[in-house]
Design a protein around this motif. Structure first.
Motif, PDB file in Angstrom:
ATOM      1  N   GLY A 190      22.466 -17.136  21.623  1.00  0.00           N
ATOM      2  CA  GLY A 190      22.271 -18.306  20.770  1.00  0.00           C
ATOM      3  C   GLY A 190      22.697 -18.035  19.334  1.00  0.00           C
ATOM      4  N   LEU A 191      22.752 -16.747  18.959  1.00  0.00           N
ATOM      5  CA  LEU A 191      23.205 -16.404  17.608  1.00  0.00           C
ATOM      6  C   LEU A 191      24.707 -16.192  17.566  1.00  0.00           C
ATOM      7  N   ASP A 192      25.276 -15.956  18.734  1.00  0.00           N
ATOM      8  CA  ASP A 192      26.681 -15.552  18.800  1.00  0.00           C
ATOM      9  C   ASP A 192      27.671 -16.659  18.499  1.00  0.00           C
ATOM     10  N   GLN A 193      27.371 -17.871  18.965  1.00  0.00           N
ATOM     11  CA  GLN A 193      28.445 -18.873  18.970  1.00  0.00           C
ATOM     12  C   GLN A 193      28.450 -19.743  17.731  1.00  0.00           C
ATOM     13  N   HIS A 194      28.323 -19.092  16.573  1.00  0.00           N
ATOM     14  CA  HIS A 194      28.266 -19.833  15.327  1.00  0.00           C
ATOM     15  C   HIS A 194      29.184 -19.192  14.287  1.00  0.00           C
ATOM     16  N   PRO A 195      29.746 -20.004  13.394  1.00  0.00           N
ATOM     17  CA  PRO A 195      30.763 -19.452  12.488  1.00  0.00           C
ATOM     18  C   PRO A 195      30.239 -18.646  11.302  1.00  0.00           C
ATOM     19  N   ASN A 196      28.963 -18.227  11.364  1.00  0.00           N
ATOM     20  CA  ASN A 196      28.495 -17.255  10.366  1.00  0.00           C
ATOM     21  C   ASN A 196      27.772 -16.130  11.098  1.00  0.00           C
ATOM     22  N   VAL A 197      28.210 -15.882  12.351  1.00  0.00           N
ATOM     23  CA  VAL A 197      27.440 -14.994  13.221  1.00  0.00           C
ATOM     24  C   VAL A 197      27.303 -13.586  12.660  1.00  0.00           C
ATOM     25  N   VAL A 198      28.349 -13.046  12.064  1.00  0.00           N
ATOM     26  CA  VAL A 198      28.253 -11.634  11.681  1.00  0.00           C
ATOM     27  C   VAL A 198      27.269 -11.455  10.525  1.00  0.00           C
ATOM     28  N   VAL A 210      24.680 -12.979   3.850  1.00  0.00           N
ATOM     29  CA  VAL A 210      24.523 -14.267   3.176  1.00  0.00           C
ATOM     30  C   VAL A 210      24.383 -15.392   4.193  1.00  0.00           C
ATOM     31  N   TYR A 211      23.684 -16.426   3.744  1.00  0.00           N
ATOM     32  CA  TYR A 211      23.590 -17.652   4.540  1.00  0.00           C
ATOM     33  C   TYR A 211      24.758 -18.543   4.152  1.00  0.00           C
ATOM     34  N   GLN A 212      25.376 -19.142   5.136  1.00  0.00           N
ATOM     35  CA  GLN A 212      26.500 -20.046   4.887  1.00  0.00           C
ATOM     36  C   GLN A 212      26.124 -21.400   5.463  1.00  0.00           C
ATOM     37  N   GLU A 213      26.251 -22.428   4.671  1.00  0.00           N
ATOM     38  CA  GLU A 213      25.901 -23.752   5.201  1.00  0.00           C
ATOM     39  C   GLU A 213      26.798 -24.100   6.382  1.00  0.00           C
ATOM     40  N   GLU A 216      22.098 -22.668  13.753  1.00  0.00           N
ATOM     41  CA  GLU A 216      23.021 -22.091  12.768  1.00  0.00           C
ATOM     42  C   GLU A 216      22.396 -21.851  11.403  1.00  0.00           C
ATOM     43  N   THR A 217      21.069 -21.801  11.340  1.00  0.00           N
ATOM     44  CA  THR A 217      20.441 -21.525  10.048  1.00  0.00           C
ATOM     45  C   THR A 217      19.656 -20.207  10.073  1.00  0.00           C
ATOM     46  N   ASP A 218      19.885 -19.397  11.092  1.00  0.00           N
ATOM     47  CA  ASP A 218      19.060 -18.188  11.277  1.00  0.00           C
ATOM     48  C   ASP A 218      19.200 -17.181  10.146  1.00  0.00           C
ATOM     49  N   ALA A 219      20.359 -17.172   9.468  1.00  0.00           N
ATOM     50  CA  ALA A 219      20.508 -16.214   8.361  1.00  0.00           C
ATOM     51  C   ALA A 219      19.459 -16.516   7.291  1.00  0.00           C
TER      52      ALA A 219
END
Ligand SMILES: Nc1nc2c(c(=O)[nH]1)N[C@H]1C(S)=C(S)[C@@H](COP(=O)(O)OP(=O)(O)OC[C@H]3O[C@@H](n4cnc5c(=O)[nH]c(N)nc54)[C@H](O)[C@@H]3O)O[C@H]1N2
Ligand SMILES: Nc1nc2c(c(=O)[nH]1)N[C@H]1C(S)=C(S)[C@@H](COP(=O)(O)OP(=O)(O)OC[C@H]3O[C@@H](n4cnc5c(=O)[nH]c(N)nc54)[C@H](O)[C@@H]3O)O[C@H]1N2
Ligand code: SF4
Ligand SMILES: [Mo]
Length: 683
Positions: free
Chosen positions: A297-305, A548-551, A220-223
């Motif tokens: 692996g990028l899809d199932q996270h709450p900052n995916v878009v 943006v990156y979201q923690e 969940e830190t890919d952004a």
């Protein structure tokens, strides 16, 4: 001896849809083999496809309709089942209005999952067709569409660099949406030709093991990684100035936006050394052409878009869009639309997630549980298992239990079927007609799924069930088809291909091969006609116009020092197939992968049984001690939890509290947790 007939079809146990040949003797499946000329598999079948016969003749198949009673389920006739469903649904419509009915369909492994009961829902008057799309594919597609006006696919043919980002092709058989020939060969072949392979994944997957660079990012830190790479590429002048000037909007704002997003900043967030971030950014920007494959692996996270928007800017600023070997737009097949597919009415989710193209399941769940904006009372589940696959099994269960009427159409008595008022036994893939449409660099093509054997007695194909219901509900006049064959022919009409054309052939091409750099002629299909680095559309809906990156939520949580993520074992598909003995033998346990350092601290050894606790609940698992995961990160298998499984569902551990503000996506792949040994391997 009875003669053997060979029938051409394809497997749809997963999205790959490999060509298959089925030998049938005396009305029974005798042998199953891969179709050598099919573009998706060139003769290969994986163990799941090879187990097709086991599935068709499984003693656990649902054999007749069931109705829930005070004490369990009782067998009822099809007549009674259909009459009951039709009258209950019409009664509910009268009482609550048409939006009260929701259709949940599972992962669209074939066209019938898209199409099943869709016309019925629309003719009934409900716009509420939902599924797992907030977790799968659609958030990434939305990010790409906001950026490019379409969805460019990785183009492996002549690439010099492949960035496999959050995907595990060895197990999933996915190297993008398009067909590229045998999936297991595409990437190794490009690598042998000299293309660099960069795998960005918290877990050392088989693909990560063969990579030039394995980038073991914190989930969940890919952004942050993508922003750090943009910082390097822009800062070092490695971007494609001509493309950026002529074909993008918002570059000056982006330059400003990424000033503070240095590799050192990204290192702190992602756990990836700044030097590595610089190196992969340089390789990607200078290899030319280079591709990026964004996986689930990028899809199932709450900052995916926002995350996948950030990644989508990389091909844009490096000029890797719609070029051979980069990310390219392939010809797409066109199908006839259903006449009433946009029935009007207030779609759930439209108020909170206006840009998301589908009705996201979390919006349905909220509506059932809170009654806002209104409370759906009935659901048809087709080819899906919503109780097990959504973050927080507890909440999904609570919502489905609150419905007044739940119908489940499945081939097995799944965890979701357990909650149904009526369970209907479906004819499986090899027992009915179907079709698939595909894109590929060689052009779009169509394939036919033939009915290979008669359905198991009393199991019925969806189109028959749907049409029978429509008749009973007085909605059949809206149907452009009455039978399965008519359905296929209706949908395929714009392709110029019919069932007859497809019967003897594994596939038929329907467009010429891909052309590249079409933007020179047509521009991009965005409002500005260019690649939108800065998105006015996002801004006009109150979202950040630059990525943006979201923690991530829930970190750290006291008492839960480890991070958990989930893995999908390749021999299964989601919650399917654990009741097929040949597959179960290969992966008999729900495994947690844990780093030796973390295992040692908990006195855990390989093969021990442990409890994984999260703030949401706990499940029992079997430990595998391995350096394939990072210290601090444990990887739990996803897909267990059906009534016949002796292992539990990993989504007991996940939470659905945090949602992507654009797509409603939950955090199915990241949860805080702790592990405790319960049974030692030697006991
Ligand atoms: N924690 C975690 N959660 C996840 C994921 C994850 O990786 N981790 N992955 C997510 C993703 S990407 C997805 S797509 C979803 C999947 O979510 P779903 O698609 O809802 O899950 P499946 O297990 O594929 O459910 C398919 C159901 O269809 C039934 N079925 C099989 N064949 C037929 C047929 O011919 N006809 C009918 N009517 N039914 C049939 C099966 O028995 C099964 O019950 O899960 C999501 N949830
Ligand atoms: N055998 C089999 N095949 C399948 C399926 C199946 O269940 N089984 N499901 C089908 C479906 S519906 C889908 S959506 C596709 C998905 O197929 P892929 O797109 O290939 O996705 P996964 O196989 O889930 O692999 C995702 C990878 O991302 C990693 N990952 C997890 N979190 C993160 C993160 O935050 N950042 C990064 N960079 N990586 C992360 C995981 O460790 C994993 O290795 O597979 C399809 N094919
Ligand atoms: S399950 Fe295996 S054989 Fe079937 S489509 Fe998927 S990869 Fe192909
Ligand atoms: Mo998926």
């Amino acid at each position: 001896m009875a003669t053997e007939e060979v029938i051409q079809t394809f497997c749809s146990f997963c999205h790959s849809n490999c060509g298959m040949r089925i030998s049938v003797r005396a009305g029974k499946i005798a042998r199953v083999s891969g179709e050598p000329s099919h573009p998706a598999n060139l003769g290969r079948l994986c163990p799941k496809g090879a187990a097709a016969k086991e599935l068709v003749y499984s003693p656990q198949r649902l054999k007749y309709p069931l109705r829930k009673t005070q004490t369990g389920f009782e067998r009822i006739s099809w007549e009674l089942a259909l009459d009951t469903i039709a009258s209950r649904l019409m009664g509910l419509r009268q009482k609550y209005g048409p939006e009260t009915l929701v259709l949940y369909r599972g992962a669209p492994v074939n066209q019938e999952v898209f199409d099943g009961f869709a016309q019925l829902l629309a003719a009934y008057g409900s716009p509420n067709r939902t599924g797992p799309s907030h977790l799968c594919h659609v958030p990434i597609q939305l990010a790409k569409s906001l950026t490019y006006g379409g969805s460019p696919e990785p183009d492996y043919g002549s690439t010099k660099c492949m960035v496999i980002w959050g995907a595990n092709p060895t197990e999933s058989n996915r190297v993008g949406d398009a067909v590229h020939g045998r999936v297991d060969k595409v990437i190794p072949r490009a690598k042998r030709r000299g293309a660099k392979l960069i795998v960005i994944d918290p877990v050392r997957t088989p693909m990560a093991s063969m990579a030039d660079e394995w980038v073991p990012i914190i989930p969940e830190t890919d952004a942050a990684l993508a922003l750090g790479m943009l910082n390097v590429i822009i800062g070092e002048g490695l971007y494609d100035k001509e493309f950026v000037d002529r074909w993008t909007v918002g570059f000056p704002s982006l330059v400003e936006h990424i000033q503070q997003r240095t590799p050192l900043w990204a290192e702190k967030v992602t756990g990836i050394p700044a030097g590595t971030i610089e190196r992969i950014a340089r390789i990607y920007a200078t290899a030319k052409p280079a591709l990026i494959h964004m996986g689930n692996g990028l899809d199932q996270h709450p900052n995916v878009v926002q995350t996948t928007r950030a990644i989508s800017l990389l091909p844009a600023i490096t000029g890797n869009v719609d070029v051979p070997g980069g990310n390219a737009f392939y010809p797409q097949p066109k199908l006839s639309p259903y006449p009433t597919l946009s029935p009007g009415g207030k779609r759930l989710g439209d108020d909170k997630y206006p840009l998301f193209p589908n009705v996201p399941f979390p919006a349905v769940l909220d509506a059932i549980l809170t009654g806002k904006p209104y409370q759906p009372k009935a659901m048809i589940v087709n080819h899906g298992n919503p109780v097990l696959i959504n973050a927080s099994e507890r909440r999904a269960r609570e919502a489905l239990e609150k419905l007044e009427f739940l119908v489940v159409f499945d081939i097995f008595h799944s965890a979701t079927a357990e909650l149904a008022d009526i369970v209907l036994p479906a004819a499986c893939d090899l027992e009915r007609i179907g079709f698939g449409v595909y894109s590929s660099p060689k052009g779009a093509f169509v394939a036919l799924q033939q009915k290979v054997v008669e359905p198991t007695p009393e199991c019925r194909a969806w189109f028959e069930v749907e049409y029978e219901l429509a008749k009973r509900m007085g909605l059949d006049k809206t149907y452009p088809w009455k039978t399965g064959e008519e359905w296929v022919n209706y949908r395929l009409r714009p392709t110029g291909v019919s069932v007859e054309d497809l019967k003897e052939r594994p596939f038929v091409n329907i467009t010429p091969p891909a052309e590249y750099r079409k933007y020179l002629r047509d521009g991009f299909a965005t409002p500005s006609g260019k690649v939108e680095l800065y998105s006015e559309r996002l801004k006009s809906h109150g979202y950040e116009p630059l990525p943006v990156y979201q923690e991530p939520p829930q970190t750290p949580v006291a008492g839960f020092p480890l991070l958990g993520t989930t893995r999908r074992p390749g021999v299964y598909v989601h919650t399917r197939f654990r009741n097929l003995p040949s597959l179960r033998k290969r992966e008999p346990d729900c495994v947690v992968r844990i780093h030796p350092k973390d295992a040692q601290e908990r006195e855990l050894e390989d093969g021990d049984q442990a409890l994984v606790h999260s703030p949401e609940g706990s499940i029992r698992v079997k430990a595998r001690v391995t350096t394939d995961t990072r210290p601090g990160l444990v990887v739990v298998d996803f897909g267990w939890g059906n009534p016949w499984d002796e292992w539990q569902n990993v989504n007991i551990l996940t939470s659905d509290d945090a949602r992507d503000p654009i797509s409603s996506t939950t955090s199915n792949r990241r949860f805080p947790c702790q592990l405790r040994k319960v049974v030692s391997a030697s006991e």
